[in-house]
Design a protein around this motif. Structure first.
Motif, PDB file in Angstrom:
ATOM      1  N   LEU A  82      52.735 -26.299 -19.732  1.00 19.54           N
ATOM      2  CA  LEU A  82      53.986 -26.080 -19.332  1.00 19.54           C
ATOM      3  C   LEU A  82      55.080 -26.055 -20.304  1.00 19.54           C
ATOM      4  CD1 LEU A  82      54.136 -28.750 -16.434  1.00 19.54           C
ATOM      5  CD2 LEU A  82      54.502 -26.264 -16.155  1.00 19.54           C
ATOM      6  N   ALA A  83      54.779 -26.819 -21.697  1.00 23.13           N
ATOM      7  CA  ALA A  83      55.741 -26.497 -22.637  1.00 23.13           C
ATOM      8  C   ALA A  83      55.398 -24.933 -23.332  1.00 23.13           C
ATOM      9  CB  ALA A  83      55.247 -27.549 -23.694  1.00 23.13           C
ATOM     10  N   GLN A  84      54.239 -24.480 -22.943  1.00 24.97           N
ATOM     11  CA  GLN A  84      54.141 -23.078 -23.450  1.00 24.97           C
ATOM     12  C   GLN A  84      54.532 -22.102 -22.443  1.00 24.97           C
ATOM     13  OE1 GLN A  84      50.253 -22.824 -25.255  1.00 24.97           O
ATOM     14  NE2 GLN A  84      50.095 -24.891 -25.069  1.00 24.97           N
ATOM     15  N   GLN A  85      55.213 -22.501 -21.289  1.00 21.32           N
ATOM     16  CA  GLN A  85      55.717 -21.793 -20.050  1.00 21.32           C
ATOM     17  C   GLN A  85      54.418 -21.181 -19.407  1.00 21.32           C
ATOM     18  OE1 GLN A  85      59.334 -20.889 -19.305  1.00 21.32           O
ATOM     19  NE2 GLN A  85      59.031 -22.745 -20.659  1.00 21.32           N
ATOM     20  N   ILE A  86      53.467 -22.032 -19.379  1.00 23.73           N
ATOM     21  CA  ILE A  86      52.154 -21.514 -18.585  1.00 23.73           C
ATOM     22  C   ILE A  86      51.771 -22.520 -17.576  1.00 23.73           C
ATOM     23  CG2 ILE A  86      49.565 -21.387 -18.608  1.00 23.73           C
ATOM     24  CD1 ILE A  86      50.022 -20.966 -21.954  1.00 23.73           C
ATOM     25  N   ASP A  87      51.973 -21.862 -15.986  1.00 24.55           N
ATOM     26  CA  ASP A  87      51.548 -22.640 -14.877  1.00 24.55           C
ATOM     27  C   ASP A  87      50.016 -23.261 -14.931  1.00 24.55           C
ATOM     28  OD1 ASP A  87      51.306 -23.569 -12.459  1.00 24.55           O
ATOM     29  OD2 ASP A  87      51.643 -21.768 -11.459  1.00 24.55           O
ATOM     30  N   PRO A  88      50.044 -24.758 -14.892  1.00 26.30           N
ATOM     31  CA  PRO A  88      48.751 -25.073 -15.132  1.00 26.30           C
ATOM     32  C   PRO A  88      47.872 -24.867 -13.886  1.00 26.30           C
ATOM     33  CG  PRO A  88      50.511 -26.809 -14.611  1.00 26.30           C
ATOM     34  CD  PRO A  88      51.184 -25.479 -14.929  1.00 26.30           C
ATOM     35  N   LYS A  89      48.441 -24.662 -12.853  1.00 22.88           N
ATOM     36  CA  LYS A  89      47.670 -24.141 -11.514  1.00 22.88           C
ATOM     37  C   LYS A  89      47.073 -22.658 -11.469  1.00 22.88           C
ATOM     38  CE  LYS A  89      48.992 -25.271  -7.213  1.00 22.88           C
ATOM     39  NZ  LYS A  89      49.635 -25.270  -6.262  1.00 22.88           N
ATOM     40  N   VAL A  90      47.839 -21.765 -12.249  1.00 20.91           N
ATOM     41  CA  VAL A  90      47.340 -20.579 -12.453  1.00 20.91           C
ATOM     42  C   VAL A  90      46.195 -20.468 -13.658  1.00 20.91           C
ATOM     43  CG1 VAL A  90      47.807 -18.182 -13.359  1.00 20.91           C
ATOM     44  CG2 VAL A  90      49.287 -19.375 -11.840  1.00 20.91           C
ATOM     45  N   TYR A  91      46.444 -21.314 -14.627  1.00 18.81           N
ATOM     46  CA  TYR A  91      45.480 -21.580 -15.598  1.00 18.81           C
ATOM     47  C   TYR A  91      44.292 -22.014 -15.205  1.00 18.81           C
ATOM     48  CZ  TYR A  91      43.636 -23.163 -20.112  1.00 18.81           C
ATOM     49  OH  TYR A  91      42.416 -23.436 -21.167  1.00 18.81           O
ATOM     50  N   LYS A  92      44.110 -23.223 -14.363  1.00 16.81           N
ATOM     51  CA  LYS A  92      43.151 -23.793 -13.722  1.00 16.81           C
ATOM     52  C   LYS A  92      42.230 -22.708 -12.990  1.00 16.81           C
ATOM     53  CE  LYS A  92      41.641 -27.199 -10.562  1.00 16.81           C
ATOM     54  NZ  LYS A  92      41.947 -28.094  -9.504  1.00 16.81           N
ATOM     55  N   ASP A  93      42.866 -22.088 -12.091  1.00 14.67           N
ATOM     56  CA  ASP A  93      42.257 -20.860 -11.318  1.00 14.67           C
ATOM     57  C   ASP A  93      41.670 -19.884 -11.985  1.00 14.67           C
ATOM     58  OD1 ASP A  93      43.374 -22.020  -9.015  1.00 14.67           O
ATOM     59  OD2 ASP A  93      44.759 -20.885  -8.785  1.00 14.67           O
ATOM     60  N   GLU A  94      42.246 -19.465 -13.137  1.00 17.79           N
ATOM     61  CA  GLU A  94      41.439 -18.320 -14.292  1.00 17.79           C
ATOM     62  C   GLU A  94      40.321 -18.841 -14.735  1.00 17.79           C
ATOM     63  OE1 GLU A  94      44.754 -17.266 -16.895  1.00 17.79           O
ATOM     64  OE2 GLU A  94      45.679 -15.871 -15.584  1.00 17.79           O
ATOM     65  N   VAL A  95      40.361 -20.425 -15.352  1.00 20.15           N
ATOM     66  CA  VAL A  95      39.224 -20.913 -15.979  1.00 20.15           C
ATOM     67  C   VAL A  95      37.892 -20.896 -14.931  1.00 20.15           C
ATOM     68  CG1 VAL A  95      38.362 -22.737 -16.929  1.00 20.15           C
ATOM     69  CG2 VAL A  95      40.554 -22.246 -17.777  1.00 20.15           C
ATOM     70  N   GLN A  96      38.451 -21.340 -13.554  1.00 17.98           N
ATOM     71  CA  GLN A  96      37.209 -21.253 -12.547  1.00 17.98           C
ATOM     72  C   GLN A  96      36.608 -20.029 -12.503  1.00 17.98           C
ATOM     73  OE1 GLN A  96      39.534 -23.492  -9.532  1.00 17.98           O
ATOM     74  NE2 GLN A  96      38.472 -25.484 -10.170  1.00 17.98           N
ATOM     75  N   GLN A  97      37.585 -18.929 -12.406  1.00 17.83           N
ATOM     76  CA  GLN A  97      37.188 -17.599 -12.194  1.00 17.83           C
ATOM     77  C   GLN A  97      36.304 -17.009 -13.158  1.00 17.83           C
ATOM     78  OE1 GLN A  97      37.593 -15.893  -9.393  1.00 17.83           O
ATOM     79  NE2 GLN A  97      36.505 -13.992 -10.284  1.00 17.83           N
ATOM     80  N   GLN A  98      36.656 -17.544 -14.250  1.00 16.61           N
ATOM     81  CA  GLN A  98      35.724 -17.060 -15.623  1.00 16.61           C
ATOM     82  C   GLN A  98      34.439 -17.665 -15.549  1.00 16.61           C
ATOM     83  OE1 GLN A  98      38.084 -18.279 -18.958  1.00 16.61           O
ATOM     84  NE2 GLN A  98      39.728 -16.574 -18.705  1.00 16.61           N
TER      85      GLN A  98
END
Length: 206
Positions: A82-98
């Motif tokens: 969040l401090a880097q303006q990144i949505d943790p939910k979107v990040y989590k989804d991207e990691v799972q997709q990868q």
């Protein structure tokens, strides 16, 4: 003045019992333990979306599968995003997709796709013979390896014993097939670069 929240302790979490209505226990900094009427306890991180500024939730998993220490570590990671303006939910989804794509796009899966395509280009028995060589020398090591993880050093280590036996023609054929498989991966958009394109040059000519 912001309300001070006393962090939860293991006893509070362990003894959190269900009630007639769902309720939450706060650990502070957005982390809550949601106690459902059926007795399940879920770690939830509440935060403000960095762009839309809307309040949203992210599940960290069930207790005791996820301990209080693990939930706090997940909170720490989420707050850093969040401090880097990144949505943790979107990040989590991207990691799972990868991870999902890595499991689906292993060398073994691409090798099977190569075999089906090769059968349409040459005699089926010719394609099968090449695949048998792949099965003997390459697939035991690379069957379940994600295609994007395959680098020259890995292939060299696998082919060196074949070269040592003097089977230089087999090495050459295997290099050709491996490169054909890698090109299928590029054409499919799974990888962008084939690091094995010059792998044949590292072995003596037959």
């Amino acid at each position: 003045m912001a309300k001070t929240v006393t962090p939860l302790n293991n006893t509070q979490v362990k003894q959190a019992k269900p009630k007639e209505k769902e309720y939450t226990l706060s650990d502070g900094e957005g982390l809550q333990l949601r106690v459902r009427t059926n007795g399940s306890r879920i770690w939830v991180f509440k935060y403000t979306h960095p762009i839309s500024k809307k309040r949203t939730n992210l599940s960290f998993g069930k207790y005791p599968d996820v301990s209080i220490a693990q939930a706090r570590e997940k909170r720490k990671n989420a707050r850093e995003l969040l401090a880097q303006q990144i949505d943790p939910k979107v990040y989590k989804d991207e990691v799972q997709q990868q991870k999902k794509e890595a499991l689906e796009n292993t060398f073994g899966v691409l090798a099977e796709k190569w075999l089906e395509l090769k059968k349409q280009q040459v005699k089926p028995e010719t394609a099968e013979k090449a695949y048998q060589s792949l099965t003997k020398h390459i697939l035991p090591s690379l069957q379940n390896v994600p295609i994007h993880s395959i680098k020259p050093k890995l292939i060299i280590d696998i082919l060196e014993p074949v070269k040592s036996k003097g089977s230089l023609e087999t090495v050459k054929r295997l290099c050709r097939v491996i490169n054909e498989i890698m090109r299928i991966a590029i054409a499919s958009g799974i990888i962008e670069v084939n690091y094995l394109s010059d792998i044949t040059k590292l072995f003596p000519a037959p």
